[in-house]
Design a protein around this motif. Structure first.
Motif, PDB file in Angstrom:
ATOM      1  N   GLU A 133       0.812  -1.248   0.166  1.00  0.00           N
ATOM      2  CA  GLU A 133      -0.269  -0.210   0.015  1.00  0.00           C
ATOM      3  C   GLU A 133       0.941   1.578   0.143  1.00  0.00           C
ATOM      4  OE1 GLU A 133      -2.416  -3.417   1.257  1.00  0.00           O
ATOM      5  OE2 GLU A 133      -0.456  -2.369   1.869  1.00  0.00           O
ATOM      6  N   LEU A 134       2.105   0.986   0.484  1.00  0.00           N
ATOM      7  CA  LEU A 134       2.805   2.459   0.312  1.00  0.00           C
ATOM      8  C   LEU A 134       3.896   2.183  -0.228  1.00  0.00           C
ATOM      9  CD1 LEU A 134       3.500   2.699   3.839  1.00  0.00           C
ATOM     10  CD2 LEU A 134       2.059   3.509   2.670  1.00  0.00           C
ATOM     11  N   TYR A 135       4.266   0.935  -0.546  1.00  0.00           N
ATOM     12  CA  TYR A 135       5.543   1.081  -1.636  1.00  0.00           C
ATOM     13  C   TYR A 135       5.368   0.134  -3.180  1.00  0.00           C
ATOM     14  CZ  TYR A 135       8.203   2.840   2.033  1.00  0.00           C
ATOM     15  OH  TYR A 135       9.301   4.213   2.950  1.00  0.00           O
ATOM     16  N   ARG A 136       3.955  -0.041  -3.854  1.00  0.00           N
ATOM     17  CA  ARG A 136       3.540  -0.832  -4.570  1.00  0.00           C
ATOM     18  C   ARG A 136       5.098  -0.906  -6.138  1.00  0.00           C
ATOM     19  NH1 ARG A 136      -1.268  -0.223  -3.889  1.00  0.00           N
ATOM     20  NH2 ARG A 136      -1.667  -2.494  -3.560  1.00  0.00           N
ATOM     21  N   ASP A 137       4.676   0.343  -6.025  1.00  0.00           N
ATOM     22  CA  ASP A 137       5.622   0.127  -7.989  1.00  0.00           C
ATOM     23  C   ASP A 137       6.937  -0.323  -7.902  1.00  0.00           C
ATOM     24  OD1 ASP A 137       3.205   1.370  -9.135  1.00  0.00           O
ATOM     25  OD2 ASP A 137       4.037   3.379  -9.142  1.00  0.00           O
ATOM     26  N   ARG A 138       7.749   0.246  -6.018  1.00  0.00           N
ATOM     27  CA  ARG A 138       8.956  -0.457  -6.118  1.00  0.00           C
ATOM     28  C   ARG A 138       9.450  -1.921  -5.547  1.00  0.00           C
ATOM     29  NH1 ARG A 138      12.536   2.116  -1.760  1.00  0.00           N
ATOM     30  NH2 ARG A 138      13.281   1.364  -2.432  1.00  0.00           N
ATOM     31  N   ILE A 139       7.915  -2.152  -5.662  1.00  0.00           N
ATOM     32  CA  ILE A 139       8.842  -3.413  -4.846  1.00  0.00           C
ATOM     33  C   ILE A 139       7.882  -4.634  -6.317  1.00  0.00           C
ATOM     34  CG2 ILE A 139       6.552  -5.697  -3.945  1.00  0.00           C
ATOM     35  CD1 ILE A 139       5.373  -3.817  -1.983  1.00  0.00           C
ATOM     36  N   ALA A 142      11.463  -5.276  -7.926  1.00  0.00           N
ATOM     37  CA  ALA A 142      12.545  -6.004  -6.704  1.00  0.00           C
ATOM     38  C   ALA A 142      12.946  -7.661  -6.972  1.00  0.00           C
ATOM     39  CB  ALA A 142      11.768  -5.813  -5.302  1.00  0.00           C
ATOM     40  N   ARG A 143      13.902  -7.338  -6.401  1.00  0.00           N
ATOM     41  CA  ARG A 143      14.508  -9.084  -6.250  1.00  0.00           C
ATOM     42  C   ARG A 143      14.631  -9.613  -5.014  1.00  0.00           C
ATOM     43  NH1 ARG A 143      19.686  -9.574  -9.759  1.00  0.00           N
ATOM     44  NH2 ARG A 143      19.996 -11.687  -8.531  1.00  0.00           N
ATOM     45  N   LEU A 144      14.682  -8.116  -4.638  1.00  0.00           N
ATOM     46  CA  LEU A 144      14.491  -9.040  -2.157  1.00  0.00           C
ATOM     47  C   LEU A 144      13.246  -8.332  -1.437  1.00  0.00           C
ATOM     48  CD1 LEU A 144      16.322 -10.341  -0.385  1.00  0.00           C
ATOM     49  CD2 LEU A 144      17.596  -8.334  -0.473  1.00  0.00           C
ATOM     50  N   VAL A 145      12.475  -8.742  -1.470  1.00  0.00           N
ATOM     51  CA  VAL A 145      11.900  -8.118  -0.283  1.00  0.00           C
ATOM     52  C   VAL A 145      11.645  -8.452   0.828  1.00  0.00           C
ATOM     53  CG1 VAL A 145       8.617  -8.153  -0.468  1.00  0.00           C
ATOM     54  CG2 VAL A 145      10.265  -8.180  -2.810  1.00  0.00           C
ATOM     55  N   GLN A 217      11.545   5.077  10.722  1.00  0.00           N
ATOM     56  CA  GLN A 217      12.371   4.880   9.266  1.00  0.00           C
ATOM     57  C   GLN A 217      11.228   4.830   8.382  1.00  0.00           C
ATOM     58  OE1 GLN A 217      15.788   1.900   7.653  1.00  0.00           O
ATOM     59  NE2 GLN A 217      13.813   1.215   6.866  1.00  0.00           N
ATOM     60  N   ILE A 218      10.640   4.360   8.254  1.00  0.00           N
ATOM     61  CA  ILE A 218       9.255   4.268   7.627  1.00  0.00           C
ATOM     62  C   ILE A 218       8.446   5.766   7.406  1.00  0.00           C
ATOM     63  CG2 ILE A 218       7.346   3.792   6.003  1.00  0.00           C
ATOM     64  CD1 ILE A 218       9.500   1.721   5.212  1.00  0.00           C
ATOM     65  N   LEU A 219       8.078   6.355   8.165  1.00  0.00           N
ATOM     66  CA  LEU A 219       7.430   7.767   8.535  1.00  0.00           C
ATOM     67  C   LEU A 219       8.561   8.573   7.738  1.00  0.00           C
ATOM     68  CD1 LEU A 219       5.964   6.735  12.406  1.00  0.00           C
ATOM     69  CD2 LEU A 219       4.772   7.273   9.769  1.00  0.00           C
ATOM     70  N   GLN A 220       9.999   8.436   8.118  1.00  0.00           N
ATOM     71  CA  GLN A 220      10.796   9.986   8.307  1.00  0.00           C
ATOM     72  C   GLN A 220      10.835   9.883   6.084  1.00  0.00           C
ATOM     73  OE1 GLN A 220      14.796   9.392   9.824  1.00  0.00           O
ATOM     74  NE2 GLN A 220      15.662  10.644   8.251  1.00  0.00           N
ATOM     75  N   ASP A 221      10.639   8.223   5.717  1.00  0.00           N
ATOM     76  CA  ASP A 221      11.141   8.548   4.778  1.00  0.00           C
ATOM     77  C   ASP A 221       9.144   9.014   4.079  1.00  0.00           C
ATOM     78  OD1 ASP A 221      11.733   7.775   2.009  1.00  0.00           O
ATOM     79  OD2 ASP A 221       9.978   6.229   1.871  1.00  0.00           O
ATOM     80  N   LYS A 222       8.552   8.857   4.458  1.00  0.00           N
ATOM     81  CA  LYS A 222       6.954   9.365   3.626  1.00  0.00           C
ATOM     82  C   LYS A 222       6.994  10.988   3.891  1.00  0.00           C
ATOM     83  CE  LYS A 222       5.945   5.641   2.237  1.00  0.00           C
ATOM     84  NZ  LYS A 222       5.520   5.710  -0.114  1.00  0.00           N
TER      85      LYS A 222
END
Length: 346
Positions: A133-139, A142-145, A217-222
């Motif tokens: 729901e936050l990183y769909r396009d990057r996933i 990806a080869r490593l999730v 970490q994720i809150l800071q990223d967003k």
């Protein structure tokens, strides 16, 4: 068919992966690995799988396992997935890790909170945080999730839309969360005995829980700035489920309907996030066995605080179900494939 392998197949998360992939139309489980139960049949380890006596748990090197699959899942204690990730990366295969080994961008944070030296810091920059729901396009590429933790999944889905909208403020957030005992894993522990857990609710790892830096970490990223929160997890006498209650400063003039409207807009196309109407609150029983997250919110104008609530099944959306969701994304399948069933009630 995509060939799937599960390492750590004798744990609760491993069992949930097996349950979900047995009904996935585009995946075939090719191997189940578990050192402590190697040589046993699957029903000997998990009696709900009677009839699958030919399915044996094995022990093999990471390199041997990677050769047999297209996508490898690791459901292992901290530090143990690194050798499998390195082998998968070198072989050009995909790996979804349900542990903590690749959730942090900086090895120093992992090492400080987990007390372990990271054996493959070069792979941290390759890993994608697996919260669709936050990183769909990057996933998708990806080869490593890095599958998120169960608590962070609930907390981040509740906080991110409202923080980005400016309806709540990032200073002074308090997270009070309750989890069933399956979140502690299947290894025997004295504090998980029936006599210790039954009729008992207890806080643990107050202000030092390892999921704290993951959420920050994720809150800071967003948000583009540092966010600190107080996190107090509790163990409750039930098998499954997480209920997170979050208290955050409310922006002036924001109402309950404003909060819920933001949720509805942010998640309007999300199949697994259900925003409840005003006055209806999330319940762990309502999401049991499903990949759903329920969200609710109240604006308490009297105190100037928002009260946010999120419920999920810690073994499904908090672990195996989310991993299957990520599997669908990296393989180009419909995101809901194999996850369409509703939960079980009562």
């Amino acid at each position: 068919m995509v060939r799937v392998g599960i390492v750590g197949a004798s744990g609760y998360t491993g069992a949930e992966l097996i349950r979900l992939f047995r009904r996935h139309p585009e995946a075939k489980i090719c191997l189940l690995a578990a050192r402590t139960h190697a040589g046993k049949s699957l029903p000997e380890v998990f009696p709900q799988f009677w009839g699958l006596e030919d399915e044996k748990l094995i022990a093999a090197s990471p390199e041997e396992l990677v050769r047999e699959v297209d996508v490898l899942f690791t459901a292992l204690p901290a530090g143990e997935a690194i050798s499998y990730a390195r082998a998968a990366w070198q072989a050009g295969k995909k790996l979804i890790d349900l542990g903590a080994d690749f959730r942090f961008r900086e090895a120093s944070i992992y090492e400080r909170w987990y007390g372990l030296s990271h054996g493959a810091p070069e792979l941290l920059r390759e890993a994608v945080y697996g919260l669709p729901e936050l990183y769909r396009d990057r996933i998708k590429t990806a080869r490593l999730v890095a599958n998120p933790g169960c608590y962070p999944t609930a907390v981040l889905l509740a906080l991110v839309p409202l923080l980005k909208a400016g309806q709540i403020l990032p200073e002074g957030i308090v997270v009070d969360a309750k989890s069933g005992v399956s979140g502690a894993g299947r290894q025997p522990k004295m504090e998980m005995l029936y006599a210790e857990v039954n009729e008992n609710v207890q806080a643990y790892n107050v202000a030092v829980h390892r999921h704290t830096p993951e959420m920050e970490q994720i809150l800071q990223d967003k948000l583009g700035k540092e966010v600190r929160l107080t996190f107090v997890p509790h163990l409750v006498p039930q098998t499954r489920g997480i209920l997170a209650t979050i208290y955050a400063p409310l922006a002036p003039g924001v109402t309950t309907e404003d909060l819920l409207a933001t949720y509805r807009e942010y998640y309007r196309e999300e199949p697994f996030v259900k925003v409840l109407p005003a006055g209806v609150y999330p319940r762990t029983k309502s999401v049991w066995g499903s990949n759903l997250v329920q969200l609710g919110a109240v604006a308490d104008g009297r105190t100037g605080r928002a009260v946010l609530l999120a419920a999920l099944d810690n073994l499904v959306k908090g672990a195996a179900g989310q991993a299957v969701q990520n599997f669908n994304l990296i393989c180009g399948f419909p995101e809901t494939m194999g996850l369409e069933d509703s939960g079980i009630y009562p």
